[in-house]
Design a protein around this motif. Structure first.
Motif, PDB file in Angstrom:
ATOM      1  N   THR A 151      -6.504 -16.778  -4.531  1.00 10.14           N
ATOM      2  CA  THR A 151      -5.732 -15.679  -5.131  1.00 10.14           C
ATOM      3  C   THR A 151      -6.598 -14.450  -5.384  1.00 10.14           C
ATOM      4  O   THR A 151      -6.106 -13.318  -5.335  1.00 10.14           O
ATOM      5  CB  THR A 151      -5.104 -16.157  -6.446  1.00 10.14           C
ATOM      6  N   GLU A 152      -7.882 -14.686  -5.627  1.00 11.49           N
ATOM      7  CA  GLU A 152      -8.766 -13.548  -5.908  1.00 11.49           C
ATOM      8  C   GLU A 152      -8.992 -12.689  -4.666  1.00 11.49           C
ATOM      9  O   GLU A 152      -9.386 -11.527  -4.786  1.00 11.49           O
ATOM     10  CB  GLU A 152     -10.120 -14.043  -6.427  1.00 11.49           C
ATOM     11  N   LEU A 153      -8.762 -13.252  -3.490  1.00 11.08           N
ATOM     12  CA  LEU A 153      -9.048 -12.518  -2.254  1.00 11.08           C
ATOM     13  C   LEU A 153      -7.812 -11.918  -1.608  1.00 11.08           C
ATOM     14  O   LEU A 153      -7.912 -10.937  -0.858  1.00 11.08           O
ATOM     15  CB  LEU A 153      -9.726 -13.452  -1.236  1.00 11.08           C
ATOM     16  N   PHE A 154      -6.642 -12.521  -1.868  1.00 15.07           N
ATOM     17  CA  PHE A 154      -5.436 -12.095  -1.149  1.00 15.07           C
ATOM     18  C   PHE A 154      -4.301 -11.800  -2.121  1.00 15.07           C
ATOM     19  O   PHE A 154      -4.153 -12.467  -3.141  1.00 15.07           O
ATOM     20  CB  PHE A 154      -4.961 -13.201  -0.196  1.00 15.07           C
ATOM     21  N   GLU A 155      -3.499 -10.836  -1.735  1.00 15.32           N
ATOM     22  CA  GLU A 155      -2.249 -10.588  -2.438  1.00 15.32           C
ATOM     23  C   GLU A 155      -1.134 -10.567  -1.410  1.00 15.32           C
ATOM     24  O   GLU A 155      -1.397 -10.456  -0.201  1.00 15.32           O
ATOM     25  CB  GLU A 155      -2.318  -9.278  -3.222  1.00 15.32           C
ATOM     26  N   LEU A 156       0.079 -10.691  -1.892  1.00 15.14           N
ATOM     27  CA  LEU A 156       1.229 -10.701  -0.994  1.00 15.14           C
ATOM     28  C   LEU A 156       2.005  -9.404  -1.145  1.00 15.14           C
ATOM     29  O   LEU A 156       2.192  -8.899  -2.259  1.00 15.14           O
ATOM     30  CB  LEU A 156       2.135 -11.898  -1.320  1.00 15.14           C
ATOM     31  N   ASP A 157       2.464  -8.883  -0.032  1.00 13.86           N
ATOM     32  CA  ASP A 157       3.258  -7.658  -0.104  1.00 13.86           C
ATOM     33  C   ASP A 157       4.726  -8.006  -0.371  1.00 13.86           C
ATOM     34  O   ASP A 157       5.078  -9.164  -0.601  1.00 13.86           O
ATOM     35  CB  ASP A 157       3.065  -6.809   1.159  1.00 13.86           C
ATOM     36  N   GLU A 158       5.574  -6.999  -0.351  1.00 13.72           N
ATOM     37  CA  GLU A 158       6.977  -7.211  -0.722  1.00 13.72           C
ATOM     38  C   GLU A 158       7.722  -8.117   0.258  1.00 13.72           C
ATOM     39  O   GLU A 158       8.800  -8.631  -0.057  1.00 13.72           O
ATOM     40  CB  GLU A 158       7.704  -5.866  -0.863  1.00 13.72           C
ATOM     41  N   PHE A 159       7.126  -8.352   1.410  1.00 10.04           N
ATOM     42  CA  PHE A 159       7.743  -9.250   2.398  1.00 10.04           C
ATOM     43  C   PHE A 159       7.128 -10.655   2.348  1.00 10.04           C
ATOM     44  O   PHE A 159       7.514 -11.526   3.123  1.00 10.04           O
ATOM     45  CB  PHE A 159       7.597  -8.674   3.806  1.00 10.04           C
ATOM     46  N   GLY A 160       6.150 -10.834   1.476  1.00  9.07           N
ATOM     47  CA  GLY A 160       5.486 -12.130   1.368  1.00  9.07           C
ATOM     48  C   GLY A 160       4.336 -12.300   2.333  1.00  9.07           C
ATOM     49  O   GLY A 160       3.775 -13.386   2.445  1.00  9.07           O
ATOM     50  N   ASN A 161       3.994 -11.238   3.017  1.00  8.20           N
ATOM     51  CA  ASN A 161       2.843 -11.304   3.924  1.00  8.20           C
ATOM     52  C   ASN A 161       1.565 -10.960   3.163  1.00  8.20           C
ATOM     53  O   ASN A 161       1.586 -10.189   2.199  1.00  8.20           O
ATOM     54  CB  ASN A 161       3.030 -10.348   5.106  1.00  8.20           C
ATOM     55  N   ALA A 162       0.485 -11.528   3.617  1.00 11.21           N
ATOM     56  CA  ALA A 162      -0.774 -11.361   2.899  1.00 11.21           C
ATOM     57  C   ALA A 162      -1.485 -10.082   3.292  1.00 11.21           C
ATOM     58  O   ALA A 162      -1.378  -9.597   4.412  1.00 11.21           O
ATOM     59  CB  ALA A 162      -1.682 -12.559   3.180  1.00 11.21           C
ATOM     60  N   ARG A 163      -2.223  -9.575   2.335  1.00  7.77           N
ATOM     61  CA  ARG A 163      -3.207  -8.525   2.611  1.00  7.77           C
ATOM     62  C   ARG A 163      -4.395  -8.790   1.704  1.00  7.77           C
ATOM     63  O   ARG A 163      -4.257  -9.419   0.647  1.00  7.77           O
ATOM     64  CB  ARG A 163      -2.621  -7.135   2.404  1.00  7.77           C
TER      65      ARG A 163
END
Ligand code: F3S
Length: 71
Positions: free
Chosen positions: A27-39
């Motif tokens: 979780t510290e490295l990735f977040e999810l955008d409004e579509f649930g895709n990672a960035r």
């Protein structure tokens, strides 16, 4: 002993299908955008303390969308 390598984590947006395993595992490295895709969060530079999680996330993405490159 000095380690000068810098590891950068990236998400290939063409491959990511929103399985969110990367986010669950690091979780510290990735977040999810409004579509649930990672960035990646921030620059993507992996601190040594999160290196294991980064490799685990890479191994667990079924789309092989998580990339780790050395700079
Ligand atoms: Fe995408 Fe793979 Fe994460 S599909 S949301 S990069 S587990």
């Amino acid at each position: 002993m000095s380690e000068n390598r810098v590891l950068i984590v990236k998400i290939d947006p063409e491959k990511c299908q929103g399985h969110a395993r990367c986010h669950a595992l690091a979780t510290e490295l990735f977040e999810l955008d409004e579509f649930g895709n990672a960035r990646v969060r921030g620059s993507g530079q992996i601190p040594p303390s999160l290196e294991d999680q980064a490799w685990i996330a890479r191994a667990n993405c079924p789309e092989l969308a998580v990339e780790i490159v050395e700079q």
